[in-house]
Design an enzyme around this catalytic site. Structure first.
Site, PDB file in Angstrom:
ATOM      1  N   ILE A  66      -8.391   9.309   8.283  1.00 54.30           N
ATOM      2  CA  ILE A  66      -7.097   9.922   7.946  1.00 54.30           C
ATOM      3  C   ILE A  66      -7.220  10.673   6.620  1.00 54.30           C
ATOM      4  O   ILE A  66      -7.608  10.082   5.604  1.00 54.30           O
ATOM      5  CB  ILE A  66      -5.991   8.845   7.859  1.00 54.30           C
ATOM      6  CG1 ILE A  66      -5.950   7.989   9.139  1.00 54.30           C
ATOM      7  CG2 ILE A  66      -4.648   9.502   7.591  1.00 54.30           C
ATOM      8  CD1 ILE A  66      -5.663   8.720  10.429  1.00 54.30           C
TER       9      ILE A  66
ATOM     10  N   TYR B 272     -15.440  -4.765   5.469  1.00 57.13           N
ATOM     11  CA  TYR B 272     -14.253  -4.010   5.870  1.00 57.13           C
ATOM     12  C   TYR B 272     -14.027  -4.142   7.386  1.00 57.13           C
ATOM     13  O   TYR B 272     -12.927  -4.502   7.835  1.00 57.13           O
ATOM     14  CB  TYR B 272     -14.421  -2.539   5.470  1.00 57.13           C
ATOM     15  CG  TYR B 272     -13.227  -1.672   5.788  1.00 57.13           C
ATOM     16  CD1 TYR B 272     -12.090  -1.693   4.977  1.00 57.13           C
ATOM     17  CD2 TYR B 272     -13.220  -0.818   6.889  1.00 57.13           C
ATOM     18  CE1 TYR B 272     -10.987  -0.901   5.266  1.00 57.13           C
ATOM     19  CE2 TYR B 272     -12.126  -0.018   7.187  1.00 57.13           C
ATOM     20  CZ  TYR B 272     -11.009  -0.066   6.370  1.00 57.13           C
ATOM     21  OH  TYR B 272      -9.911   0.717   6.656  1.00 57.13           O
TER      22      TYR B 272
ATOM     23  N   GLY C  69       0.818  -1.215   0.000  1.00 52.07           N
ATOM     24  CA  GLY C  69       0.000   0.000   0.000  1.00 52.07           C
ATOM     25  C   GLY C  69       0.846   1.256   0.000  1.00 52.07           C
ATOM     26  O   GLY C  69       0.425   2.304   0.486  1.00 52.07           O
TER      27      GLY C  69
ATOM     28  N   ASN D  17       0.190  -2.920   4.823  1.00 58.88           N
ATOM     29  CA  ASN D  17      -0.587  -1.691   5.012  1.00 58.88           C
ATOM     30  C   ASN D  17      -1.680  -1.540   3.960  1.00 58.88           C
ATOM     31  O   ASN D  17      -2.638  -0.790   4.160  1.00 58.88           O
ATOM     32  CB  ASN D  17       0.401  -0.511   4.969  1.00 58.88           C
ATOM     33  CG  ASN D  17      -0.270   0.817   4.698  1.00 58.88           C
ATOM     34  OD1 ASN D  17      -0.990   1.339   5.541  1.00 58.88           O
ATOM     35  ND2 ASN D  17      -0.066   1.364   3.507  1.00 58.88           N
TER      36      ASN D  17
ATOM     37  N   LYS E 124     -10.866  -6.233   9.144  1.00 59.94           N
ATOM     38  CA  LYS E 124      -9.901  -5.560  10.012  1.00 59.94           C
ATOM     39  C   LYS E 124      -9.905  -6.188  11.407  1.00 59.94           C
ATOM     40  O   LYS E 124      -8.846  -6.330  12.033  1.00 59.94           O
ATOM     41  CB  LYS E 124     -10.210  -4.060  10.091  1.00 59.94           C
ATOM     42  CG  LYS E 124     -10.002  -3.313   8.767  1.00 59.94           C
ATOM     43  CD  LYS E 124      -8.550  -3.347   8.332  1.00 59.94           C
ATOM     44  CE  LYS E 124      -8.277  -2.441   7.149  1.00 59.94           C
ATOM     45  NZ  LYS E 124      -6.874  -2.473   6.710  1.00 59.94           N
TER      46      LYS E 124
ATOM     47  N   LEU F 110      -2.912  -7.852  -4.455  1.00 60.14           N
ATOM     48  CA  LEU F 110      -2.881  -8.686  -3.244  1.00 60.14           C
ATOM     49  C   LEU F 110      -4.123  -9.564  -3.082  1.00 60.14           C
ATOM     50  O   LEU F 110      -4.177 -10.394  -2.174  1.00 60.14           O
ATOM     51  CB  LEU F 110      -2.659  -7.816  -2.008  1.00 60.14           C
ATOM     52  CG  LEU F 110      -1.229  -7.272  -1.901  1.00 60.14           C
ATOM     53  CD1 LEU F 110      -1.156  -6.110  -0.902  1.00 60.14           C
ATOM     54  CD2 LEU F 110      -0.247  -8.375  -1.492  1.00 60.14           C
TER      55      LEU F 110
ATOM     56  N   SER G 130      -8.047  -0.832  11.517  1.00 60.23           N
ATOM     57  CA  SER G 130      -8.878   0.368  11.475  1.00 60.23           C
ATOM     58  C   SER G 130      -9.720   0.402  12.737  1.00 60.23           C
ATOM     59  O   SER G 130     -10.068  -0.654  13.289  1.00 60.23           O
ATOM     60  CB  SER G 130      -9.806   0.339  10.258  1.00 60.23           C
ATOM     61  OG  SER G 130     -10.831   1.305  10.408  1.00 60.23           O
TER      62      SER G 130
HETATM   63  N1  LIG Z   1      -7.678   6.515   5.331  1.00 59.67           N
HETATM   64  C1  LIG Z   1      -8.321   6.189   6.463  1.00 59.67           C
HETATM   65  O1  LIG Z   1      -9.160   6.959   6.956  1.00 59.67           O
HETATM   66  C2  LIG Z   1      -8.008   4.873   7.139  1.00 59.67           C
HETATM   67  C3  LIG Z   1      -8.552   4.639   8.401  1.00 59.67           C
HETATM   68  C4  LIG Z   1      -8.269   3.440   9.036  1.00 59.67           C
HETATM   69  C5  LIG Z   1      -7.467   2.496   8.446  1.00 59.67           C
HETATM   70  N2  LIG Z   1      -6.946   2.738   7.207  1.00 59.67           N
HETATM   71  C6  LIG Z   1      -6.103   1.712   6.600  1.00 59.67           C
HETATM   72  O2  LIG Z   1      -4.869   2.267   6.237  1.00 59.67           O
HETATM   73  C7  LIG Z   1      -4.285   1.494   5.184  1.00 59.67           C
HETATM   74  C8  LIG Z   1      -3.729   2.418   4.111  1.00 59.67           C
HETATM   75  O3  LIG Z   1      -4.811   3.028   3.425  1.00 59.67           O
HETATM   76  P1  LIG Z   1      -4.813   4.588   3.062  1.00 59.67           P
HETATM   77  O4  LIG Z   1      -5.561   5.285   4.105  1.00 59.67           O
HETATM   78  O5  LIG Z   1      -3.444   5.041   2.746  1.00 59.67           O
HETATM   79  O6  LIG Z   1      -5.765   4.586   1.776  1.00 59.67           O
HETATM   80  P2  LIG Z   1      -5.409   4.680   0.223  1.00 59.67           P
HETATM   81  O7  LIG Z   1      -4.807   5.998  -0.050  1.00 59.67           O
HETATM   82  O8  LIG Z   1      -6.689   4.318  -0.442  1.00 59.67           O
HETATM   83  O9  LIG Z   1      -4.334   3.531  -0.006  1.00 59.67           O
HETATM   84  C9  LIG Z   1      -4.700   2.181  -0.106  1.00 59.67           C
HETATM   85  C10 LIG Z   1      -3.490   1.405  -0.545  1.00 59.67           C
HETATM   86  O10 LIG Z   1      -3.813   0.003  -0.613  1.00 59.67           O
HETATM   87  C11 LIG Z   1      -3.404  -0.488  -1.892  1.00 59.67           C
HETATM   88  N3  LIG Z   1      -4.274  -1.563  -2.358  1.00 59.67           N
HETATM   89  C12 LIG Z   1      -5.627  -1.587  -2.357  1.00 59.67           C
HETATM   90  N4  LIG Z   1      -6.069  -2.727  -2.933  1.00 59.67           N
HETATM   91  C13 LIG Z   1      -4.956  -3.424  -3.305  1.00 59.67           C
HETATM   92  C14 LIG Z   1      -4.750  -4.660  -3.951  1.00 59.67           C
HETATM   93  N5  LIG Z   1      -5.776  -5.435  -4.357  1.00 59.67           N
HETATM   94  N6  LIG Z   1      -3.475  -5.074  -4.194  1.00 59.67           N
HETATM   95  C15 LIG Z   1      -2.426  -4.306  -3.797  1.00 59.67           C
HETATM   96  N7  LIG Z   1      -2.561  -3.129  -3.176  1.00 59.67           N
HETATM   97  C16 LIG Z   1      -3.814  -2.682  -2.938  1.00 59.67           C
HETATM   98  C17 LIG Z   1      -3.515   0.713  -2.818  1.00 59.67           C
HETATM   99  O11 LIG Z   1      -2.697   0.479  -3.971  1.00 59.67           O
HETATM  100  P3  LIG Z   1      -3.048   1.126  -5.422  1.00 59.67           P
HETATM  101  O12 LIG Z   1      -3.684   2.448  -5.168  1.00 59.67           O
HETATM  102  O13 LIG Z   1      -1.712   1.180  -6.087  1.00 59.67           O
HETATM  103  O14 LIG Z   1      -3.975   0.151  -6.096  1.00 59.67           O
HETATM  104  C18 LIG Z   1      -3.003   1.827  -1.923  1.00 59.67           C
HETATM  105  O15 LIG Z   1      -1.600   1.844  -1.938  1.00 59.67           O
HETATM  106  C19 LIG Z   1      -5.396   0.553   4.698  1.00 59.67           C
HETATM  107  O16 LIG Z   1      -5.193  -0.749   5.202  1.00 59.67           O
HETATM  108  C20 LIG Z   1      -6.643   1.145   5.307  1.00 59.67           C
HETATM  109  O17 LIG Z   1      -7.651   0.172   5.504  1.00 59.67           O
HETATM  110  C21 LIG Z   1      -7.195   3.913   6.551  1.00 59.67           C
END
Ligand SMILES: NC(=O)c1ccc[n+]([C@@H]2O[C@H](COP(=O)([O-])OP(=O)(O)OC[C@H]3O[C@@H](n4cnc5c(N)ncnc54)[C@H](OP(=O)(O)O)[C@@H]3O)[C@@H](O)[C@H]2O)c1
Length: 242
Positions: free
Chosen positions: A189, A156, A12, A91, A160, A64, A143
C-alpha cells in the site's frame, strides 16, 4: 448499516492506512479515538478534522509494545467519548525489514507485542462488553505476508498469521451476540511508512500499489456488515492466491 454515533478505537491512526480509515470514520460520523505511537501530529490533525465536522474525537498516544497500554486506550476512549468502544480497529503495525538469519529475540518480541499481543489484549477487553450490549465490530489489520511470507521478515509474517487464528477463535465466541470479528490482509500500500523500499508494483498482477483509501473503503464495508464474520479478506491486487 448506519454507524453514526458509534464509538471507535483506531490504532495506528498516524500511519498511511490509519489516516485514510480515520477520514472514512469521520465521514460516517463515528466518534473515534485516533491512537498513535510516536507521531502525535497526524492523529491530532484527524481529531481536529472530526471536531470541525461536528464529530466527537480525540487523539491518544501510547506504545502498544507496553502491555498496559491497550487497557488504558479502551478506558480513555470510553471516558472521552461517552461510552464503550463499539468498533475496535487494531490497525497499528510494527515492521522492520530484517533477514531471518539476523533477527534477534528483542526484535521478534517487539513485533509480536505490537502486531499480535496488543490486538489480542484490546479484543480480550472489548469483546465481552460488546457481546453483552449485542453489538460490536473487531477488525484486525493483517497482511498478505501472512499467506505468502512476504518481503518484510519472519517475525512480521508470523505475527500477522497469528491474527488469523485470533480472528477464527474469537469470531465463533461472539457471533451469536451481534459481534463480528474479521481481518483485512492488504498487500503493498503506497503512502505508508511501512511500504518497503525494495517493493515493486510489478510483483502484483494489477501492476500498481494499493491506495490507503482502497483499504479504508473495504474496512468501512466490513464494519457496516453484520453478517460477515470470521473472515480474512485479502486486498492485494490479485497477489494471492496466484
Ligand atoms: N503499507 C503496507 O504496504 C501494508 C501492507 C499490509 C499490511 N499493512 C498493515 O497495515 C497497518 C497500518 O500500517 P500502514 O501501512 O499505515 O503503515 P505506517 O504508515 O507505517 O503506519 C503504522 C502505524 O502503526 C503505528 N505503530 C507502530 N508501532 C507502534 C507502537 N509500538 N505503538 C503504537 N503504535 C504503533 C504507527 O504509529 P506512529 O507512527 O505514531 O509511531 C503508525 O500509526 C499495519 O498493521 C501494517 O502491518 C500495511
Amino acid at each position: 448499516m448506519d454507524l453514526s454515533g458509534k464509538v471507535a478505537l483506531l490504532t495506528g491512526a498516524s500511519g498511511g492506512i490509519g489516516r485514510a480509515l480515520g477520514r472514512r470514520l469521520i465521514a460516517a460520523r463515528v466518534k473515534t479515538v485516533f491512537a498513535y505511537g510516536s507521531r502525535p501530529d497526524q492523529a491530532r490533525q484527524l481529531a481536529a478534522e472530526a471536531k470541525a465536522a461536528g464529530v466527537d474525537a480525540i487523539a491518544i498516544g501510547g506504545d502498544l509494545a507496553d502491555r498496559r497500554v491497550p487497557a488504558r486506550l479502551l478506558r480513555e476512549a470510553s471516558d472521552a467519548l461517552g461510552g464503550p468502544v463499539d468498533l475496535l480497529i487494531p490497525n497499528a503495525g510494527h515492521a522492520v525489514q530484517q533477514d531471518y538469519t539476523e533477527l534477534d529475540l528483542e526484535a521478534w518480541d517487539r513485533t509480536f507485542a505490537v502486531n499480535l499481543r496488543a490486538p489480542f489484549l484490546l479484543a480480550q477487553q472489548a469483546l465481552p462488553g460488546m457481546a453483552a450490549r449485542g453489538f460490536g465490530r473487531v477488525l484486525f489489520m493483517s497482511s498478505v505476508a501472512a499467506f505468502t511470507g512476504g518481503i518484510v521478515g519472519a517475525d512480521y509474517a508470523a505475527s500477522k498469521a497469528g491474527l488469523h487464528g485470533l480472528t477464527h477463535f474469537l469470531a465463533s465466541r461472539v457471533a451469536a451476540h451481534g459481534v463480528t470479528v474479521n481481518a483485512l490482509a492488504p498487500a503493498l500500500i503506497e503512502d505508508t511508512a511501512m511500504l518497503p523500499g525494495t517493493a515493486s508494483p510489478g510483483a502484483l498482477p494489477v501492476g500498481r500499489f494499493g491506495r490507503p483509501e482502497e483499504v479504508a473503503d473495504l474496512a468501512l464495508a466490513v464494519l457496516r456488515n453484520g453478517y460477515l464474520t470470521n473472515q480474512v479478506l485479502s486486498l492485494d491486487g490479485g497477489g494471492y492466491p496466484r
